[in-house]
Scaffold this motif. Structure first.
Motif, PDB file in Angstrom:
ATOM      1  N   THR A  58      -1.834   5.469  -1.845  1.00  9.73           N
ATOM      2  CA  THR A  58      -2.848   4.845  -0.997  1.00  9.73           C
ATOM      3  C   THR A  58      -2.213   4.221   0.234  1.00  9.73           C
ATOM      4  OG1 THR A  58      -2.759   2.729  -2.168  1.00  9.73           O
ATOM      5  CG2 THR A  58      -4.381   4.344  -2.947  1.00  9.73           C
ATOM      6  N   LEU A  69      -0.535  -1.057   4.335  1.00 11.95           N
ATOM      7  CA  LEU A  69      -0.042  -1.366   2.997  1.00 11.95           C
ATOM      8  C   LEU A  69      -0.035  -0.045   2.235  1.00 11.95           C
ATOM      9  CD1 LEU A  69       0.847  -3.331   0.804  1.00 11.95           C
ATOM     10  CD2 LEU A  69      -1.565  -3.727   0.292  1.00 11.95           C
ATOM     11  N   ASN A  70       1.141   0.463   1.943  1.00 11.79           N
ATOM     12  CA  ASN A  70       1.327   1.764   1.316  1.00 11.79           C
ATOM     13  C   ASN A  70       1.712   1.568  -0.142  1.00 11.79           C
ATOM     14  OD1 ASN A  70       1.337   3.106   4.035  1.00 11.79           O
ATOM     15  ND2 ASN A  70       3.164   1.859   4.232  1.00 11.79           N
ATOM     16  N   LYS A  71       1.038   2.286  -1.035  1.00  7.24           N
ATOM     17  CA  LYS A  71       1.330   2.169  -2.464  1.00  7.24           C
ATOM     18  C   LYS A  71       1.362   3.549  -3.100  1.00  7.24           C
ATOM     19  CE  LYS A  71      -0.992  -2.284  -3.156  1.00  7.24           C
ATOM     20  NZ  LYS A  71      -1.995  -2.992  -3.976  1.00  7.24           N
ATOM     21  N   GLU A  73       2.118   5.351  -7.211  1.00  9.55           N
ATOM     22  CA  GLU A  73       2.393   5.197  -8.634  1.00  9.55           C
ATOM     23  C   GLU A  73       2.697   6.591  -9.162  1.00  9.55           C
ATOM     24  OE1 GLU A  73      -0.317   4.259 -12.502  1.00  9.55           O
ATOM     25  OE2 GLU A  73      -0.617   2.972 -10.755  1.00  9.55           O
ATOM     26  N   TYR A  99       9.912  -3.543   1.232  1.00  7.58           N
ATOM     27  CA  TYR A  99       9.709  -2.534   0.193  1.00  7.58           C
ATOM     28  C   TYR A  99       9.916  -3.167  -1.184  1.00  7.58           C
ATOM     29  CZ  TYR A  99      10.553   1.455  -2.852  1.00  7.58           C
ATOM     30  OH  TYR A  99      10.506   2.356  -3.880  1.00  7.58           O
ATOM     31  N   GLN A 101       9.530  -2.237  -5.549  1.00  6.39           N
ATOM     32  CA  GLN A 101       9.213  -1.245  -6.573  1.00  6.39           C
ATOM     33  C   GLN A 101       9.372  -1.901  -7.931  1.00  6.39           C
ATOM     34  OE1 GLN A 101      11.939   2.041  -5.990  1.00  6.39           O
ATOM     35  NE2 GLN A 101      13.025   1.555  -7.855  1.00  6.39           N
ATOM     36  N   TYR A 113       6.210   2.166  -9.681  1.00  9.31           N
ATOM     37  CA  TYR A 113       5.228   1.616  -8.740  1.00  9.31           C
ATOM     38  C   TYR A 113       5.976   1.267  -7.461  1.00  9.31           C
ATOM     39  CZ  TYR A 113       2.489   0.936 -12.992  1.00  9.31           C
ATOM     40  OH  TYR A 113       1.825   1.119 -14.187  1.00  9.31           O
ATOM     41  N   GLU A 115       5.661   0.006  -3.208  1.00  4.25           N
ATOM     42  CA  GLU A 115       4.787  -0.630  -2.220  1.00  4.25           C
ATOM     43  C   GLU A 115       5.613  -1.032  -0.999  1.00  4.25           C
ATOM     44  OE1 GLU A 115       2.540  -4.852  -2.026  1.00  4.25           O
ATOM     45  OE2 GLU A 115       1.961  -3.570  -3.713  1.00  4.25           O
ATOM     46  N   SER A 116       5.026  -0.843   0.182  1.00  3.99           N
ATOM     47  CA  SER A 116       5.663  -1.294   1.419  1.00  3.99           C
ATOM     48  C   SER A 116       4.602  -1.499   2.495  1.00  3.99           C
ATOM     49  CB  SER A 116       6.702  -0.283   1.914  1.00  3.99           C
ATOM     50  OG  SER A 116       6.052   0.851   2.452  1.00  3.99           O
ATOM     51  N   GLN A 117       4.995  -2.242   3.506  1.00  2.00           N
ATOM     52  CA  GLN A 117       4.156  -2.399   4.697  1.00  2.00           C
ATOM     53  C   GLN A 117       4.942  -1.799   5.855  1.00  2.00           C
ATOM     54  OE1 GLN A 117       2.775  -6.407   5.317  1.00  2.00           O
ATOM     55  NE2 GLN A 117       2.218  -6.645   3.176  1.00  2.00           N
TER      56      GLN A 117
END
Length: 136
Positions: A58, A69-71, A73, A99, A101, A113, A115-117
């Motif tokens: 996402t 906001l990048n995610k 899984e 970043y 995880q 999992y 995630e980063s911006q």
């Protein structure tokens, strides 16, 4: 004097992400969602379980100069985790400072999992390259 005008169309974020991730992108307001599927073969004893696993990536607009906001899984087999991680960090564009995880061990499978911006295309390119290293 003649001037040439470029007729190359400007690609939308959706088109860019679809091209990088090789999958359709659904848009829900400020949220871009990519659903993909991969096959896993888990060996237990003398048998092998083969099944398809859905995973989601996402990208949500956070209104910060193109950053989102990048995610993601993803389920990985134990032998795939070092390959994926190595490919992820060896990209020409390094991981951003924000970043994060998280790794959860399930029965014979890791759930990663991420995630980063950052700019969504950077996250998508890094993720796609790491996944290709595992699949190939």
């Amino acid at each position: 004097m003649e001037y040439m005008i470029s007729a190359q169309p400007v690609k939308t974020l959706t088109e860019i992400l679809e091209n990088i991730l090789e999958a359709p992108v659904e848009v829900f307001g400020d949220l871009h969602v990519v659903n993909k599927q991969r096959e896993l073969a888990i060996k237990t004893g003398n048998s092998t379980l083969c099944f398809k696993i859905d995973y989601e990536i996402t990208f949500q607009n956070i209104h910060q100069q193109g950053k989102m906001l990048n995610k993601a899984e993803l389920l990985l087999l134990p032998e795939e985790l070092p390959v994926f991680s190595s490919a992820l960090i060896s990209q020409s564009v390094s991981l951003p400072t924000n970043y994060t995880q998280r790794l959860v061990m399930e029965t014979d499978v890791f759930c990663l999992y991420m995630e980063s911006q950052e700019l969504p295309e950077l996250f998508a390119e890094r993720f796609a390259a790491a996944l290709k290293a595992v699949i190939n």
